[in-house]
Write a protein that holds these residues in place. Structure first.
Motif, mmCIF file in Angstrom:
data_model
loop_
_atom_site.group_PDB
_atom_site.id
_atom_site.type_symbol
_atom_site.label_atom_id
_atom_site.label_comp_id
_atom_site.label_asym_id
_atom_site.label_seq_id
_atom_site.Cartn_x
_atom_site.Cartn_y
_atom_site.Cartn_z
ATOM 1 N N CYS A 111 3.597 -30.721 9.923
ATOM 2 C CA CYS A 111 3.586 -29.420 10.851
ATOM 3 C C CYS A 111 2.214 -28.921 11.367
ATOM 4 O O CYS A 111 2.085 -28.658 12.472
ATOM 5 C CB CYS A 111 4.416 -28.441 10.019
ATOM 6 S SG CYS A 111 6.258 -28.885 9.727
ATOM 7 N N ARG A 112 1.103 -28.904 10.424
ATOM 8 C CA ARG A 112 0.130 -28.282 10.948
ATOM 9 C C ARG A 112 -0.787 -29.143 11.718
ATOM 10 O O ARG A 112 -1.285 -28.850 12.858
ATOM 11 C CB ARG A 112 -0.979 -28.174 9.501
ATOM 12 C CG ARG A 112 -0.378 -27.119 8.504
ATOM 13 C CD ARG A 112 -1.463 -26.944 7.395
ATOM 14 N NE ARG A 112 -0.855 -26.016 6.620
ATOM 15 C CZ ARG A 112 -0.385 -26.743 4.954
ATOM 16 N NH1 ARG A 112 -0.214 -27.864 5.057
ATOM 17 N NH2 ARG A 112 0.271 -25.612 4.380
ATOM 18 N N ARG A 113 -0.507 -30.379 11.585
ATOM 19 C CA ARG A 113 -1.213 -31.543 12.490
ATOM 20 C C ARG A 113 -0.751 -31.475 13.924
ATOM 21 O O ARG A 113 -1.329 -31.417 14.805
ATOM 22 C CB ARG A 113 -0.685 -32.951 11.911
ATOM 23 C CG ARG A 113 -1.498 -34.014 12.977
ATOM 24 C CD ARG A 113 -0.771 -35.240 12.789
ATOM 25 N NE ARG A 113 0.692 -35.375 13.432
ATOM 26 C CZ ARG A 113 1.482 -36.260 13.168
ATOM 27 N NH1 ARG A 113 1.344 -37.238 12.476
ATOM 28 N NH2 ARG A 113 2.795 -36.072 13.771
ATOM 29 N N ASP A 163 12.259 -25.305 1.798
ATOM 30 C CA ASP A 163 10.949 -25.999 1.126
ATOM 31 C C ASP A 163 9.599 -25.724 1.966
ATOM 32 O O ASP A 163 8.485 -25.642 1.425
ATOM 33 C CB ASP A 163 11.090 -27.522 0.963
ATOM 34 C CG ASP A 163 12.176 -27.782 0.461
ATOM 35 O OD1 ASP A 163 12.497 -27.453 -0.970
ATOM 36 O OD2 ASP A 163 13.092 -28.658 0.644
ATOM 37 N N VAL A 164 9.688 -25.279 3.328
ATOM 38 C CA VAL A 164 8.558 -25.140 4.115
ATOM 39 C C VAL A 164 8.975 -24.176 5.036
ATOM 40 O O VAL A 164 9.961 -24.238 5.786
ATOM 41 C CB VAL A 164 7.982 -26.521 4.855
ATOM 42 C CG1 VAL A 164 7.018 -26.097 5.973
ATOM 43 C CG2 VAL A 164 7.627 -27.520 3.874
ATOM 44 N N THR A 165 8.045 -23.261 5.362
ATOM 45 C CA THR A 165 8.207 -22.184 6.453
ATOM 46 C C THR A 165 7.113 -22.307 7.369
ATOM 47 O O THR A 165 6.006 -22.605 6.934
ATOM 48 C CB THR A 165 8.310 -20.853 5.999
ATOM 49 O OG1 THR A 165 7.396 -20.461 5.287
ATOM 50 C CG2 THR A 165 9.641 -20.722 4.931
ATOM 51 N N GLY A 166 7.226 -21.646 8.557
ATOM 52 C CA GLY A 166 6.285 -21.747 9.669
ATOM 53 C C GLY A 166 6.639 -21.229 10.901
ATOM 54 O O GLY A 166 7.755 -20.853 10.954
ATOM 55 N N ARG A 167 5.968 -21.507 11.952
ATOM 56 C CA ARG A 167 6.105 -20.984 13.228
ATOM 57 C C ARG A 167 5.642 -22.210 14.246
ATOM 58 O O ARG A 167 4.539 -22.786 14.071
ATOM 59 C CB ARG A 167 5.374 -19.926 13.589
ATOM 60 C CG ARG A 167 5.605 -19.252 14.891
ATOM 61 C CD ARG A 167 4.806 -17.935 15.189
ATOM 62 N NE ARG A 167 5.041 -16.783 14.357
ATOM 63 C CZ ARG A 167 6.064 -16.087 14.262
ATOM 64 N NH1 ARG A 167 6.648 -15.991 15.398
ATOM 65 N NH2 ARG A 167 5.908 -15.196 13.384
ATOM 66 N N LEU A 168 6.691 -22.603 15.155
ATOM 67 C CA LEU A 168 6.377 -23.642 15.991
ATOM 68 C C LEU A 168 5.311 -23.238 17.135
ATOM 69 O O LEU A 168 5.036 -22.118 17.154
ATOM 70 C CB LEU A 168 7.754 -23.930 16.660
ATOM 71 C CG LEU A 168 8.712 -24.656 15.658
ATOM 72 C CD1 LEU A 168 10.286 -24.774 16.596
ATOM 73 C CD2 LEU A 168 8.173 -26.050 15.599
ATOM 74 N N PRO A 169 4.679 -24.369 17.733
ATOM 75 C CA PRO A 169 3.694 -23.988 18.686
ATOM 76 C C PRO A 169 4.362 -22.930 19.834
ATOM 77 O O PRO A 169 3.223 -22.321 20.447
ATOM 78 C CB PRO A 169 3.322 -25.283 19.146
ATOM 79 C CG PRO A 169 3.463 -26.432 18.163
ATOM 80 C CD PRO A 169 4.753 -25.746 17.459
ATOM 81 N N ASP A 170 5.451 -23.221 20.010
ATOM 82 C CA ASP A 170 5.841 -22.117 21.246
ATOM 83 C C ASP A 170 6.250 -20.666 20.615
ATOM 84 O O ASP A 170 6.711 -20.013 21.351
ATOM 85 C CB ASP A 170 7.218 -22.689 21.803
ATOM 86 C CG ASP A 170 8.300 -22.783 20.853
ATOM 87 O OD1 ASP A 170 8.294 -22.612 19.577
ATOM 88 O OD2 ASP A 170 9.159 -23.739 21.262
#
Length: 241
Positions: free
Chosen positions: A112-114, A132-139
């Protein structure tokens, strides 16, 4: 002593000292440079021209050195990128198949970071509510990811995706994604399609691990598992659950 004197005499008969052997231009270059400097000291009218020539030569050398340094840096960068592309192309899911659940979650977070996702955190563990993983998409959309490191012959069940749907509401995420090293059962696939859950099965995970962007895979979410004949071939390849 006699042998040593014989070698010295043979060296003298052969001509140039050992350090000049094979490079006959060096003595001539040294002599020519010394002669030029002596002429410049004797003949003063040549000094301004000689100074100009030396300045131009020095400037040319500096420009050549900068160009050579830049070219070497570009060549090293190009070689590194080519080697990295080869390593990325050779990666497979064999490494993921022997990972623990935690290691697989770290792998997914790293991918995801990549791909430019931000605020990526691994939150898996006891009491993770199916996330298991949270985050924010590039958009800018927020996402939660459920990671299922199963044997290739197994299938993700529908109940796992129902838990993920509840977690999406709990976290208030824009997108829920389920990533697995196996496949999805037919009920799980239908449930995901009906509730807007992105599903990345083994084939998609392999593409992602080899360099495909997450955004491009979300567009084919749930596809690629084929009909009953495809699932029969899958079981022959990976074995029964």
């Amino acid at each position: 002593m006699t042998a040593r004197r014989g070698r010295r005499a043979a060296g003298k008969r052969r001509g140039a000292p050992r350090k000049w052997r094979g490079k006959p231009w060096k003595p001539w270059a040294v002599c020519g440079t010394a002669l030029l400097l002596e002429l410049l000291l004797i003949w003063s009218p040549l000094r301004p021209y000689a100074a100009g020539v030396l300045i131009l030569a020095l400037l040319g050398f500096v420009l050549w050195w900068l160009w050579r340094t830049d070219r070497m840096a570009r060549d090293r960068d190009r070689a590194w990128r080519e080697e990295e592309a080869v390593r990325r192309g050779r990666r497979s899911l064999a490494r993921a198949d022997v990972m623990t659940g935690t290691e697989f979650e770290e792998l997914v977070a790293g991918l995801c970071r990549r791909d430019g996702c931000t605020d990526v955190r691994r939150v898996g563990g006891a009491g993770d509510t199916g996330v298991d993983v949270t985050g924010r998409l590039p958009d800018g959309r927020t996402m939660i990811i459920q990671c299922k490191r199963y044997a290739p012959g197994r299938a993700v069940a529908g109940r796992d995706l129902r838990d993920l749907l509840g977690s999406r509401v709990h976290f208030g995420a824009d997108l829920a994604i389920c990533v697995t090293t196996a496949r999805f059962s037919r009920p799980a696939q239908d449930f995901a399609a009906a509730n807007g859950i992105a599903t990345l099965h083994r084939d998609h995970m392999g593409l992602w691990n080899r360099g495909a962007a997450l955004g491009s895979l979300l567009g084919v979410s749930g596809g690629g598992q084929g009909d009953g004949r495809h699932r029969v071939r899958w079981k022959k390849t990976y074995g029964e659950a």
